[in-house]
Write a protein that holds these residues in place. Structure first.
Motif, PDB file in Angstrom:
ATOM      1  N   TRP A  12       6.494  -7.279   8.800  1.00 56.08           N
ATOM      2  CA  TRP A  12       7.531  -7.631   7.815  1.00 56.08           C
ATOM      3  C   TRP A  12       7.600  -6.590   6.709  1.00 56.08           C
ATOM      4  CZ3 TRP A  12       7.005  -8.710   2.572  1.00 56.08           C
ATOM      5  CH2 TRP A  12       8.164  -9.188   1.935  1.00 56.08           C
ATOM      6  N   LEU A  13       6.440  -6.175   6.208  1.00 56.12           N
ATOM      7  CA  LEU A  13       6.389  -5.177   5.143  1.00 56.12           C
ATOM      8  C   LEU A  13       6.968  -3.850   5.613  1.00 56.12           C
ATOM      9  CD1 LEU A  13       5.380  -4.432   2.274  1.00 56.12           C
ATOM     10  CD2 LEU A  13       3.184  -3.833   3.311  1.00 56.12           C
ATOM     11  N   GLY A  14       6.611  -3.466   6.861  1.00 54.49           N
ATOM     12  CA  GLY A  14       7.110  -2.205   7.391  1.00 54.49           C
ATOM     13  C   GLY A  14       8.615  -2.199   7.554  1.00 54.49           C
ATOM     14  N   PHE A  15       9.175  -3.305   8.050  1.00 53.18           N
ATOM     15  CA  PHE A  15      10.622  -3.365   8.251  1.00 53.18           C
ATOM     16  C   PHE A  15      11.359  -3.426   6.922  1.00 53.18           C
ATOM     17  CE2 PHE A  15      14.688  -5.270   9.427  1.00 53.18           C
ATOM     18  CZ  PHE A  15      15.049  -4.448  10.492  1.00 53.18           C
ATOM     19  N   ILE A  65      -1.008   2.186  11.152  1.00 51.98           N
ATOM     20  CA  ILE A  65      -1.878   2.485  10.007  1.00 51.98           C
ATOM     21  C   ILE A  65      -2.801   1.308   9.712  1.00 51.98           C
ATOM     22  CG2 ILE A  65      -1.905   2.881   7.510  1.00 51.98           C
ATOM     23  CD1 ILE A  65       0.653   4.526   7.874  1.00 51.98           C
ATOM     24  N   VAL A  66      -2.265   0.090   9.755  1.00 50.37           N
ATOM     25  CA  VAL A  66      -3.073  -1.108   9.491  1.00 50.37           C
ATOM     26  C   VAL A  66      -4.197  -1.227  10.514  1.00 50.37           C
ATOM     27  CG1 VAL A  66      -3.039  -3.631   9.484  1.00 50.37           C
ATOM     28  CG2 VAL A  66      -1.265  -2.364   8.269  1.00 50.37           C
ATOM     29  N   LEU A  67      -3.876  -1.001  11.793  1.00 49.00           N
ATOM     30  CA  LEU A  67      -4.899  -1.077  12.844  1.00 49.00           C
ATOM     31  C   LEU A  67      -5.961   0.002  12.670  1.00 49.00           C
ATOM     32  CD1 LEU A  67      -2.718  -1.835  16.004  1.00 49.00           C
ATOM     33  CD2 LEU A  67      -4.408  -3.350  14.947  1.00 49.00           C
ATOM     34  N   VAL A  68      -5.542   1.222  12.359  1.00 46.74           N
ATOM     35  CA  VAL A  68      -6.500   2.314  12.167  1.00 46.74           C
ATOM     36  C   VAL A  68      -7.409   2.024  10.976  1.00 46.74           C
ATOM     37  CG1 VAL A  68      -6.731   4.753  11.541  1.00 46.74           C
ATOM     38  CG2 VAL A  68      -5.056   4.067  13.261  1.00 46.74           C
ATOM     39  N   GLY A  95     -10.917  -9.491  -3.565  1.00 46.27           N
ATOM     40  CA  GLY A  95     -11.498  -8.883  -4.754  1.00 46.27           C
ATOM     41  C   GLY A  95     -11.628  -7.382  -4.631  1.00 46.27           C
ATOM     42  N   MET A  96     -12.337  -6.920  -3.593  1.00 41.86           N
ATOM     43  CA  MET A  96     -12.631  -5.490  -3.466  1.00 41.86           C
ATOM     44  C   MET A  96     -11.462  -4.696  -2.902  1.00 41.86           C
ATOM     45  SD  MET A  96     -15.343  -4.861  -4.900  1.00 41.86           S
ATOM     46  CE  MET A  96     -15.149  -3.144  -4.478  1.00 41.86           C
ATOM     47  N   ARG A  97     -10.627  -5.292  -2.057  1.00 47.51           N
ATOM     48  CA  ARG A  97      -9.557  -4.526  -1.423  1.00 47.51           C
ATOM     49  C   ARG A  97      -8.239  -4.589  -2.193  1.00 47.51           C
ATOM     50  NH1 ARG A  97     -14.387  -5.534   1.229  1.00 47.51           N
ATOM     51  NH2 ARG A  97     -14.586  -4.069   2.959  1.00 47.51           N
ATOM     52  N   LEU A 152      -4.373   7.774   4.653  1.00 47.21           N
ATOM     53  CA  LEU A 152      -3.405   7.243   5.605  1.00 47.21           C
ATOM     54  C   LEU A 152      -2.191   6.606   4.933  1.00 47.21           C
ATOM     55  CD1 LEU A 152      -5.895   5.571   8.124  1.00 47.21           C
ATOM     56  CD2 LEU A 152      -4.655   7.707   8.433  1.00 47.21           C
ATOM     57  N   SER A 153      -2.398   6.010   3.769  1.00 47.26           N
ATOM     58  CA  SER A 153      -1.289   5.344   3.081  1.00 47.26           C
ATOM     59  C   SER A 153      -1.623   5.199   1.604  1.00 47.26           C
ATOM     60  CB  SER A 153      -1.042   3.958   3.693  1.00 47.26           C
ATOM     61  OG  SER A 153      -0.050   3.254   2.965  1.00 47.26           O
ATOM     62  N   ASN A 154      -0.592   5.235   0.766  1.00 45.96           N
ATOM     63  CA  ASN A 154      -0.804   4.979  -0.654  1.00 45.96           C
ATOM     64  C   ASN A 154      -0.214   3.635  -1.068  1.00 45.96           C
ATOM     65  OD1 ASN A 154       1.938   5.470  -0.658  1.00 45.96           O
ATOM     66  ND2 ASN A 154       1.793   7.448  -1.696  1.00 45.96           N
ATOM     67  N   ASN A 155       0.099   2.814  -0.075  1.00 43.81           N
ATOM     68  CA  ASN A 155       0.657   1.483  -0.336  1.00 43.81           C
ATOM     69  C   ASN A 155      -0.476   0.474  -0.456  1.00 43.81           C
ATOM     70  OD1 ASN A 155       1.744  -1.258   0.365  1.00 43.81           O
ATOM     71  ND2 ASN A 155       3.666  -0.131   0.430  1.00 43.81           N
ATOM     72  N   LEU A 156      -0.596  -0.141  -1.626  1.00 48.61           N
ATOM     73  CA  LEU A 156      -1.682  -1.089  -1.895  1.00 48.61           C
ATOM     74  C   LEU A 156      -1.750  -2.184  -0.847  1.00 48.61           C
ATOM     75  CD1 LEU A 156      -3.790  -2.567  -3.768  1.00 48.61           C
ATOM     76  CD2 LEU A 156      -1.821  -3.623  -4.897  1.00 48.61           C
ATOM     77  N   PHE A 157      -0.610  -2.713  -0.444  1.00 49.51           N
ATOM     78  CA  PHE A 157      -0.580  -3.879   0.428  1.00 49.51           C
ATOM     79  C   PHE A 157      -0.927  -3.501   1.875  1.00 49.51           C
ATOM     80  CE2 PHE A 157       2.487  -4.319  -3.054  1.00 49.51           C
ATOM     81  CZ  PHE A 157       1.869  -5.345  -3.749  1.00 49.51           C
ATOM     82  N   ILE A 158      -0.493  -2.323   2.312  1.00 50.41           N
ATOM     83  CA  ILE A 158      -0.864  -1.853   3.646  1.00 50.41           C
ATOM     84  C   ILE A 158      -2.367  -1.633   3.719  1.00 50.41           C
ATOM     85  CG2 ILE A 158      -0.678   0.091   5.252  1.00 50.41           C
ATOM     86  CD1 ILE A 158       2.238   0.375   4.422  1.00 50.41           C
ATOM     87  N   ILE A 159      -2.919  -1.014   2.683  1.00 48.40           N
ATOM     88  CA  ILE A 159      -4.365  -0.771   2.635  1.00 48.40           C
ATOM     89  C   ILE A 159      -5.129  -2.084   2.639  1.00 48.40           C
ATOM     90  CG2 ILE A 159      -6.236   0.093   1.162  1.00 48.40           C
ATOM     91  CD1 ILE A 159      -4.352   2.349   0.307  1.00 48.40           C
ATOM     92  N   ALA A 160      -4.663  -3.056   1.849  1.00 45.32           N
ATOM     93  CA  ALA A 160      -5.347  -4.344   1.768  1.00 45.32           C
ATOM     94  C   ALA A 160      -5.338  -5.058   3.114  1.00 45.32           C
ATOM     95  CB  ALA A 160      -4.693  -5.221   0.699  1.00 45.32           C
TER      96      ALA A 160
END
Length: 361
Positions: free
Chosen positions: A21-24, A39-42, A84-86, A254-262
């Motif tokens: 959803w976020l990607g689209f 990116i999320v899987l990696v 908390g940490m992510r 891989l990404s600078n998007n907080l939500f993708i990283i989380a």
């Protein structure tokens, strides 16, 4: 095996749906959506590879932990680890570094991810100093433990065992490492690095001091066990935080998007939790005597990499491979030892379930 990981697979499916959803929404294309999912899987795989040794160390603490606090760590602890940490931790760094409020930090992460990444990566020196020194203390004190009498790599561990009565040896080694590395970086960064490293040392000392005080305070056995459980819970949370520093910073490659990283790191954290439960339930650390050694060697290696990363760029892939290799070698050495001495394996101790009940009861 599936019963340990079904919750993690379900969590992964939910995270991938959120990522789709976020990607689209952010790209408006199927190709962009698939890119976000990849990116999320990696990131999830990266987090697991960097934190497998964390799962082993968690299991060493959990097997002796009070049942109530073990359950709390496996429930509350995972919420702290994932959210908390992510999520909260990176936002806190941005808020402090940029002198922003919590809401402004979230807006910055969502609206200006490039600036958000710059602020996070600029805090790398302090994060590496704190996390590296804390993990170095964890790893060194395992090999300097007076109760440790089993050695995997004897030519390294026996000399350390002979020096274990030297008071403050681990602290001295870490301070020398901080000072030595600080000589090769700019003066302003060196001050940040040394200050953060000293706070990492103090955090380790304070956490263990709390454990000693709480264990020795009070006459009731149940009360002492509960207090000891709280100290172990606190220790595991700080340990998890130190492990996650590397993954959080490395994720920006891989990404600078907080939500993708989380989402990606959250998937990894859930699988680490599942591995921890499986290790405790199956008594794996009892069956494979050197697996714990391999995990602590990996911790020392990770600590060294974190400290050296303020001067040298070391890819996260290398970090993960070193940890996986050390644990793999320790597992292989354990199997060989079990074949030579089968009487020392399963009969030594009965595995304990993460619920606190011995297997078979």
């Amino acid at each position: 095996m599936l019963k340990y990981y079904k919750g993690s697979f379900l969590f992964t499916a939910l995270c991938l749906l959120a990522a789709a959803w976020l990607g689209f929404e952010s790209t408006g294309s199927v190709g962009g959506t698939l890119g976000v999912l990849w990116i999320v899987l990696v990131l999830g795989v990266l987090e697991v590879s960097l934190s497998f040794d964390n799962a082993v160390v968690n299991a060493t603490v959990l097997r002796d932990m009070d049942d109530k606090w073990r359950h709390r760590f496996l429930t509350w602890g995972i919420l702290i680890a994932v959210f908390g940490m992510r999520i909260v931790f990176p936002l806190a760094i941005v808020a402090i570094a940029a002198h922003l409020g919590p809401v402004e930090a979230v807006k910055l992460a969502a609206g200006d991810p490039v600036r958000y990444e710059q602020i996070i990566t600029s805090a790398h020196v302090g994060i590496s100093g704190f996390g590296g020194s804390f993990l170095a203390m964890v790893g060194l004190n395992f090999f300097l433990d007076e109760e440790k009498d089993d050695h995997w790599i004897g030519w390294i561990e026996r000399p350390l065992a002979a020096m274990r009565k030297i008071s403050g040896l681990a602290t001295g080694i870490v301070l020398l490492a901080l000072y030595g590395i600080g000589q090769f970086i700019p003066a302003d960064e060196a001050m940040t690095f040394l200050t953060a490293g000293i706070f990492g040392l103090l955090t380790y000392i304070v956490v263990h001091a709390i454990g000693v005080i709480l264990e020795g305070d009070g006459d009731a056995v149940a009360g002492a066990a509960a207090r000891s459980g709280f100290a172990a819970f606190l220790y595991l949370e700080v340990l998890d935080a130190s492990f996650s520093f590397d993954g959080v910073i490395g994720a920006f490659a891989l990404s600078n998007n907080l939500f993708i990283i989380a989402l990606g790191l959250g998937i990894g954290a859930m699988f680490v939790r599942s591995m921890t439960i499986m290790l405790v339930d199956k008594g794996t650390l009892t069956q494979y005597r050197y697996l714990e050694h391999g995990a602590f060697y990996a911790i020392v290696a990770l600590a060294a990499i974190m400290l050296l990363s303020v001067r040298f760029h070391i890819p996260e892939t290398i970090t993960g491979l070193i940890g996986a290799t050390l644990i793999g070698l320790s597992f292989w050495a354990s199997v060989r030892s079990n074949r030579k001495h089968p009487e020392q394996t399963l009969d030594e101790a009965l595995p304990v379930r993460a619920s606190g009940q011995p297997v078979g009861e």
